[in-house]
Motif scaffolding. Structure first.
Motif, PDB file in Angstrom:
ATOM      1  N   TRP A  81       0.823  -1.199   0.000  1.00 22.82           N
ATOM      2  CA  TRP A  81       0.000   0.000   0.000  1.00 22.82           C
ATOM      3  C   TRP A  81       0.860   1.253   0.000  1.00 22.82           C
ATOM      4  O   TRP A  81       1.977   1.255   0.542  1.00 22.82           O
ATOM      5  CB  TRP A  81      -0.872   0.054   1.263  1.00 22.82           C
ATOM      6  CG  TRP A  81      -2.008  -0.918   1.317  1.00 22.82           C
ATOM      7  CD1 TRP A  81      -2.257  -1.952   0.455  1.00 22.82           C
ATOM      8  CD2 TRP A  81      -3.045  -0.962   2.296  1.00 22.82           C
ATOM      9  NE1 TRP A  81      -3.386  -2.637   0.849  1.00 22.82           N
ATOM     10  CE2 TRP A  81      -3.888  -2.057   1.970  1.00 22.82           C
ATOM     11  CE3 TRP A  81      -3.340  -0.203   3.413  1.00 22.82           C
ATOM     12  CZ2 TRP A  81      -5.005  -2.383   2.724  1.00 22.82           C
ATOM     13  CZ3 TRP A  81      -4.457  -0.533   4.171  1.00 22.82           C
ATOM     14  CH2 TRP A  81      -5.288  -1.605   3.829  1.00 22.82           C
TER      15      TRP A  81
ATOM     16  N   ASN B  95      -4.098   0.606  -2.567  1.00 25.62           N
ATOM     17  CA  ASN B  95      -3.524  -0.722  -2.810  1.00 25.62           C
ATOM     18  C   ASN B  95      -2.782  -0.674  -4.146  1.00 25.62           C
ATOM     19  O   ASN B  95      -3.400  -0.535  -5.199  1.00 25.62           O
ATOM     20  CB  ASN B  95      -4.633  -1.780  -2.831  1.00 25.62           C
ATOM     21  CG  ASN B  95      -4.108  -3.187  -3.009  1.00 25.62           C
ATOM     22  OD1 ASN B  95      -2.928  -3.404  -3.264  1.00 25.62           O
ATOM     23  ND2 ASN B  95      -4.988  -4.163  -2.888  1.00 25.62           N
TER      24      ASN B  95
ATOM     25  N   GLU C 278      -6.197  -8.303  -3.846  1.00 29.99           N
ATOM     26  CA  GLU C 278      -6.845  -7.708  -2.673  1.00 29.99           C
ATOM     27  C   GLU C 278      -5.928  -7.834  -1.460  1.00 29.99           C
ATOM     28  O   GLU C 278      -5.243  -8.841  -1.288  1.00 29.99           O
ATOM     29  CB  GLU C 278      -8.162  -8.418  -2.416  1.00 29.99           C
ATOM     30  CG  GLU C 278      -8.974  -7.839  -1.278  1.00 29.99           C
ATOM     31  CD  GLU C 278     -10.299  -8.552  -1.085  1.00 29.99           C
ATOM     32  OE1 GLU C 278     -10.337  -9.475  -0.236  1.00 29.99           O
ATOM     33  OE2 GLU C 278     -11.272  -8.205  -1.779  1.00 29.99           O
ATOM     34  N   ALA C 279      -5.891  -6.788  -0.628  1.00 28.32           N
ATOM     35  CA  ALA C 279      -5.037  -6.814   0.563  1.00 28.32           C
ATOM     36  C   ALA C 279      -5.770  -6.193   1.740  1.00 28.32           C
ATOM     37  O   ALA C 279      -6.506  -5.218   1.587  1.00 28.32           O
ATOM     38  CB  ALA C 279      -3.735  -6.062   0.305  1.00 28.32           C
TER      39      ALA C 279
ATOM     40  N   THR D 233      -4.601 -11.098   4.332  1.00 29.09           N
ATOM     41  CA  THR D 233      -3.742 -10.747   3.214  1.00 29.09           C
ATOM     42  C   THR D 233      -2.827 -11.894   2.804  1.00 29.09           C
ATOM     43  O   THR D 233      -2.358 -11.956   1.684  1.00 29.09           O
ATOM     44  CB  THR D 233      -2.884  -9.506   3.579  1.00 29.09           C
ATOM     45  OG1 THR D 233      -3.758  -8.409   3.829  1.00 29.09           O
ATOM     46  CG2 THR D 233      -1.940  -9.133   2.461  1.00 29.09           C
TER      47      THR D 233
END
Length: 201
Positions: free
Chosen positions: A81, A106, A111-112, A184
């Motif tokens: 990020w 991000n 996806e995190a 994550t």
């Protein structure tokens, strides 16, 4: 007739020592597990180590005295990020409730999820830095390339002007660090596995 030979007494002595050592080890292990939540509770109550306070409502007292608050942002290893405050610093009246924004994006194609830790400096100010709302209270999930503005609502407790150690504080720095959350960590799916890896299941 009881066996009171030296060998018998030695065995009893060794057994007692082993029992005491085991009891001590188990007790220390229990204290180690309890230490983290107890320390966190202590920090939240006292503000020790720059830990801020969480409150349900805004201050009803506003002083005619201003204080400056600076904002800092960091990301821990493993979280792809960019993270920064929208404003680097503000000046507000002590007791005044304000909202500021942080911004996260991000930068990966997956996806995190992150969870923010926080503290303030000087550390003595932690007991008087009160958050009404904060993105740090829960984890945050960003989709690939997604950007989000995240609010923090806070005030500086008017009682900060009373103690000797805090009455001359004119600037407080609020610092956040986002770390990767458990969500994550990548999990291999069946579609991603090779034939050799699948055969081992």
């Amino acid at each position: 007739m009881a066996d009171t030979t030296p060998a018998r007494r030695q065995r009893i002595g060794n057994g007692t020592i082993v029992a005491v050592c085991l009891t001590f080890a188990v007790g220390m292990l229990g204290m180690a597990y309890a230490a983290v939540p107890l320390y966190e509770m202590f920090c939240k109550v006292t503000g020790y180590g720059g830990t801020t306070q969480r409150v349900e409502q805004a201050s009803s007292v506003i002083l005619d005295k201003k204080i400056k608050v600076r904002f800092d942002a960091n990301t821990g290893p493993g979280l792809p990020w960019s993270f920064e405050p929208v404003q680097r610093e503000i000046e507000l009246k002590i007791g005044e409730t304000v909202q500021v924004l942080y911004k996260a994006r991000n930068t990966s194609n997956a996806e995190a999820t992150g969870q923010a830790t926080f503290n303030v400096t000087p550390q003595a100010a932690g007991a008087y830095f009160n958050k009404v709302a904060c993105f740090c209270f829960t984890e945050t999930t960003l989709k690939p390339g997604e950007e989000m503005e995240m609010p923090v609502v806070f005030f500086v407790d008017p009682e900060i002007v009373d103690p000797v150690e805090t009455k001359d504080i004119h600037t407080i720095t609020l610092s956040y660090t986002f770390f990767p959350h458990e969500k994550t960590k990548p999990v291999a799916s069946a579609a991603d596995m090779t034939d050799e890896e699948a055969s081992k299941l």
